[in-house]
Design a protein around this motif. Structure first.
Motif, short mmCIF file in Angstrom:
data_model
loop_
_atom_site.label_atom_id
_atom_site.label_comp_id
_atom_site.label_asym_id
_atom_site.label_seq_id
_atom_site.Cartn_x
_atom_site.Cartn_y
_atom_site.Cartn_z
N PRO A 90 -6.56 5.10 25.39
CA PRO A 90 -5.67 4.65 26.47
C PRO A 90 -6.47 4.14 27.66
CG PRO A 90 -5.83 7.03 26.48
CD PRO A 90 -6.57 6.58 25.26
N LYS A 91 -5.76 3.62 28.63
CA LYS A 91 -6.39 3.07 29.83
C LYS A 91 -7.27 4.14 30.47
CE LYS A 91 -5.36 0.68 34.16
NZ LYS A 91 -4.29 0.12 35.02
N GLY A 92 -8.47 3.72 30.85
CA GLY A 92 -9.42 4.63 31.46
C GLY A 92 -10.82 4.12 31.28
N THR A 93 -11.79 4.85 31.82
CA THR A 93 -13.19 4.49 31.70
C THR A 93 -13.90 5.59 30.92
OG1 THR A 93 -13.10 3.35 33.82
CG2 THR A 93 -15.28 3.89 32.98
N TYR A 94 -14.77 5.17 30.00
CA TYR A 94 -15.39 6.10 29.08
C TYR A 94 -16.89 5.81 29.00
CZ TYR A 94 -10.50 6.50 27.65
OH TYR A 94 -9.14 6.67 27.64
N GLN A 95 -17.64 6.84 28.58
CA GLN A 95 -19.08 6.67 28.38
C GLN A 95 -19.53 7.55 27.22
OE1 GLN A 95 -21.39 8.04 31.70
NE2 GLN A 95 -20.22 9.93 31.93
N PHE A 96 -20.57 7.11 26.53
CA PHE A 96 -21.11 7.88 25.42
C PHE A 96 -21.97 9.04 25.90
CE2 PHE A 96 -20.57 3.71 23.20
CZ PHE A 96 -19.64 4.16 22.27
N ASP A 97 -22.01 10.09 25.07
CA ASP A 97 -22.90 11.21 25.39
C ASP A 97 -24.31 10.89 24.90
OD1 ASP A 97 -22.93 11.58 22.65
OD2 ASP A 97 -21.79 13.44 22.67
N ALA A 98 -25.23 11.82 25.11
CA ALA A 98 -26.64 11.59 24.81
C ALA A 98 -26.91 11.40 23.32
CB ALA A 98 -27.49 12.74 25.34
N THR A 99 -25.99 11.87 22.47
CA THR A 99 -26.15 11.64 21.04
C THR A 99 -26.33 10.17 20.74
OG1 THR A 99 -24.72 13.54 20.55
CG2 THR A 99 -25.07 11.95 18.77
N VAL A 100 -25.61 9.35 21.48
CA VAL A 100 -25.67 7.90 21.29
C VAL A 100 -26.72 7.26 22.18
CG1 VAL A 100 -24.37 5.74 21.54
CG2 VAL A 100 -23.27 7.76 20.55
N THR A 101 -26.69 7.55 23.48
CA THR A 101 -27.54 6.81 24.42
C THR A 101 -29.02 7.11 24.26
OG1 THR A 101 -27.16 8.51 26.10
CG2 THR A 101 -25.70 6.59 26.11
N SER A 102 -29.37 8.25 23.67
CA SER A 102 -30.79 8.60 23.51
C SER A 102 -31.37 8.07 22.20
CB SER A 102 -30.97 10.12 23.56
OG SER A 102 -30.28 10.74 22.48
N ASP A 103 -30.53 7.51 21.36
CA ASP A 103 -30.96 6.97 20.07
C ASP A 103 -30.86 5.45 20.14
OD1 ASP A 103 -30.96 5.97 17.40
OD2 ASP A 103 -30.30 7.90 16.62
N ASP A 104 -32.00 4.78 20.22
CA ASP A 104 -32.02 3.35 20.47
C ASP A 104 -31.22 2.56 19.44
OD1 ASP A 104 -33.39 1.14 22.12
OD2 ASP A 104 -33.91 0.56 20.07
N GLU A 105 -31.44 2.83 18.18
CA GLU A 105 -30.75 2.09 17.12
C GLU A 105 -29.26 2.39 17.12
OE1 GLU A 105 -30.90 1.65 12.23
OE2 GLU A 105 -32.61 2.47 13.31
N LEU A 106 -28.91 3.67 17.26
CA LEU A 106 -27.50 4.04 17.28
C LEU A 106 -26.79 3.47 18.51
CD1 LEU A 106 -25.10 5.56 16.13
CD2 LEU A 106 -25.93 7.63 17.28
N CYS A 107 -27.46 3.49 19.64
CA CYS A 107 -26.86 2.95 20.86
C CYS A 107 -26.57 1.46 20.71
CB CYS A 107 -27.79 3.20 22.05
SG CYS A 107 -27.08 2.71 23.63
N GLU A 108 -27.47 0.73 20.09
CA GLU A 108 -27.24 -0.69 19.87
C GLU A 108 -26.03 -0.92 18.97
OE1 GLU A 108 -29.52 -4.71 18.20
OE2 GLU A 108 -30.66 -2.86 18.51
N ARG A 109 -25.92 -0.14 17.90
CA ARG A 109 -24.78 -0.29 17.01
C ARG A 109 -23.48 0.08 17.71
NH1 ARG A 109 -27.94 2.39 12.87
NH2 ARG A 109 -26.52 4.17 12.95
N ALA A 110 -23.52 1.16 18.51
CA ALA A 110 -22.31 1.61 19.21
C ALA A 110 -21.83 0.56 20.20
CB ALA A 110 -22.59 2.93 19.93
N MET A 111 -22.76 0.00 20.97
CA MET A 111 -22.37 -0.99 21.96
C MET A 111 -21.91 -2.29 21.29
SD MET A 111 -22.41 0.43 24.81
CE MET A 111 -22.04 -1.06 25.73
N LEU A 112 -22.55 -2.65 20.19
CA LEU A 112 -22.10 -3.83 19.46
C LEU A 112 -20.68 -3.60 18.95
CD1 LEU A 112 -22.61 -6.61 18.24
CD2 LEU A 112 -23.66 -5.48 16.26
#
Length: 466
Positions: A90-112
């Motif tokens: 729903p409407k709102g602002t969200y951010q990933f936890d460190a599971t995603v942002t600390s993993d370079d490859e996973l972060c790229e896939r998540a943002m893509l």
């Protein structure tokens, strides 16, 4: 620029954003153990099991939204797990936890996944934008994801525009806009000048339309850098010519310039990443129409290479326009020559709609493209340039025919025809693709699609970008 609609992320204050906990099915049980009793009860009540691509909004003690849990598999397909979030939340602002942002490859896939999940083609009707927005991590993974997403969105947009608004003139204008953005140089050879400047096959196919054919030629990068050349089939609409397609087969023929769209999207990725290559993009842009000036079955046409071609079928026009472009491309002896084309129905019969056929004269390039594509979830599958089939292209009155003397192996026959004109390139690959999603899924809406360009960009980047 065509890719203006893709960004869904925001740099909103991370302090107010709800956290997205990304959890694999294998790790879901352990993650659940660490949750509060309220969240455990809520998860149980909603029968949420952490399956890939599923998400659940978790409440706080006062009943407001507190966080989100997303089930994903940590593999190449996880891009689409994350894409599902965009329309699910729903409407709102969200951010990933460190599971995603600390993993370079996973972060790229998540943002893509987020970028592609927010893609929409709204040129002709209003489509509501997703309500959710996402905090963009300040890292190179997010930069790479955005670059890839913009290239894919450009490709999709170009294919989705119907032929009345995306003819040879408009396709050339889109290439010019891209060239202007990255200070590339571009020239266009138009109409009768194609014949005088020895591009007779492009001219022969395109002269039947009142929208003049043209060859788009873009250069970018250091002239002394390794040469990477991209060729894309730019048949803006294909009636089949005098070998007219049935109406049902003509409905999607606005996408017959899908190869051109692929190479422009890939070129955008290369230029935005500032890869140290000498990039060249060649697009023969034509319409294959029926008129008093159109080419006919049994015509014999010349090519830039000097090879004469008997026209066995006017609906096999893509290989004809590509022949001139490939001859010019190969004349510079590039390190890598890639062509993309919506070329044959036979490739779709063999491999389906989601798996482009790959042909190559170089095992190293073919293996890199296929293996990288599978690893990234942007697959293609190699088929052989089978020499025993070459005699099937023989003509009694010209150097070659443009179609086979038999009904089988159509994708291979087309690739063998192109192979003759790609001689001179150190490593050439031909990608025969659908360029279309017949049904929508998260991040992959029905309509034009980029296929193989993520893999191609990774191969080029790995080879020359370090």
């Amino acid at each position: 620029m065509f890719d203006h609609i893709i960004p869904t992320t925001t740099t909103a204050d991370a302090q107010t954003a709800l956290t997205i906990h990304a959890v694999t099915p294998a790790g879901f049980g352990k993650w659940l153990e660490s949750q509060s009793d309220i969240h455990k009860s809520w998860i149980e009540a909603n029968r949420f099991e952490g399956k890939r691509g599923t998400s659940l909004l978790l409440p706080s003690n006062d009943g407001k939204a507190a966080s989100v849990v997303l089930g994903f598999e940590n593999d190449a397909k996880s891009v689409w797990d994350f894409a599902a979030l965009v329309s699910a939340l729903p409407k709102g602002t969200y951010q990933f936890d460190a599971t995603v942002t600390s993993d370079d490859e996973l972060c790229e896939r998540a943002m893509l996944g987020l970028y592609l999940g927010g893609y929409r083609f709204d040129r002709y009707r209003k489509i509501d934008a997703p309500q959710a927005s996402f905090v963009r991590p300040a890292n190179k993974a997010a930069d790479r994801a955005e670059n890839t997403a913009r290239g894919i969105a450009l490709t999709r947009d170009l294919i989705n525009v119907p032929a009345n608004d995306m003819g040879p003139v408009e396709l050339a204008a889109a290439a010019q806009t891209l060239a202007d953005e990255f200070s590339a140089t571009i020239t266009t050879i138009v109409g009768d000048d194609l014949e005088t400047q020895n591009y007779p096959s492009i001219y022969a196919v395109g002269k039947g339309s009142d929208r003049a054919p043209r060859l788009i030629d873009m250069h970018w990068g250091d002239e002394n850098a390794p040469r990477v050349t991209l060729v894309g089939k730019g048949v803006c609409f294909d009636t089949g010519g005098y070998d007219l397609k049935p109406a049902s087969n003509m409905l999607l023929m606005k996408k017959d310039m899908g190869g051109a769209a692929q190479v422009l999207g890939l070129a955008r990725m290369i230029m935005a990443a500032q890869l140290p290559v000498r990039l060249r993009v060649l697009i023969p842009a034509v319409e294959n129409m029926v008129s008093g000036n159109a080419f006919r079955p049994s015509d014999i046409i010349n090519t830039r290479k000097g090879v004469t071609v008997e026209v066995g079928n006017t609906d096999a026009e893509g290989r004809l326009v590509l022949s001139d472009a490939l001859t010019e491309a190969a004349s510079e002896d590039p390190e890598i020559l890639l062509d993309f084309a919506t070329l044959t129905g036979a490739a779709r019969v063999a491999l389906g709609l989601g798996l482009p056929a790959l042909f190559s004269n170089n095992d190293d390039l073919a293996n890199a493209l296929q293996n990288t594509g599978i690893e990234m979830g942007d697959p293609m599958w190699r088929l052989p340039l089978w020499d025993d089939y070459r005699p099937m292209l023989e003509s009694k009155i010209a150097d070659t025919n443009n179609i086979s003397s038999g009904p089988f192996g159509g994708a291979i026959i087309a690739a063998l025809f192109l192979d003759r004109f790609a001689k001179g390139a150190k490593a050439w690959a031909h990608i025969d693709l659908m360029a279309w999603n017949p049904a929508g899924t998260p991040g992959r809406p029905e309509g034009g699609e980029a296929q193989g360009i993520r893999a191609a960009f990774k191969v080029i980047s790995d080879r020359y970008g370090k």
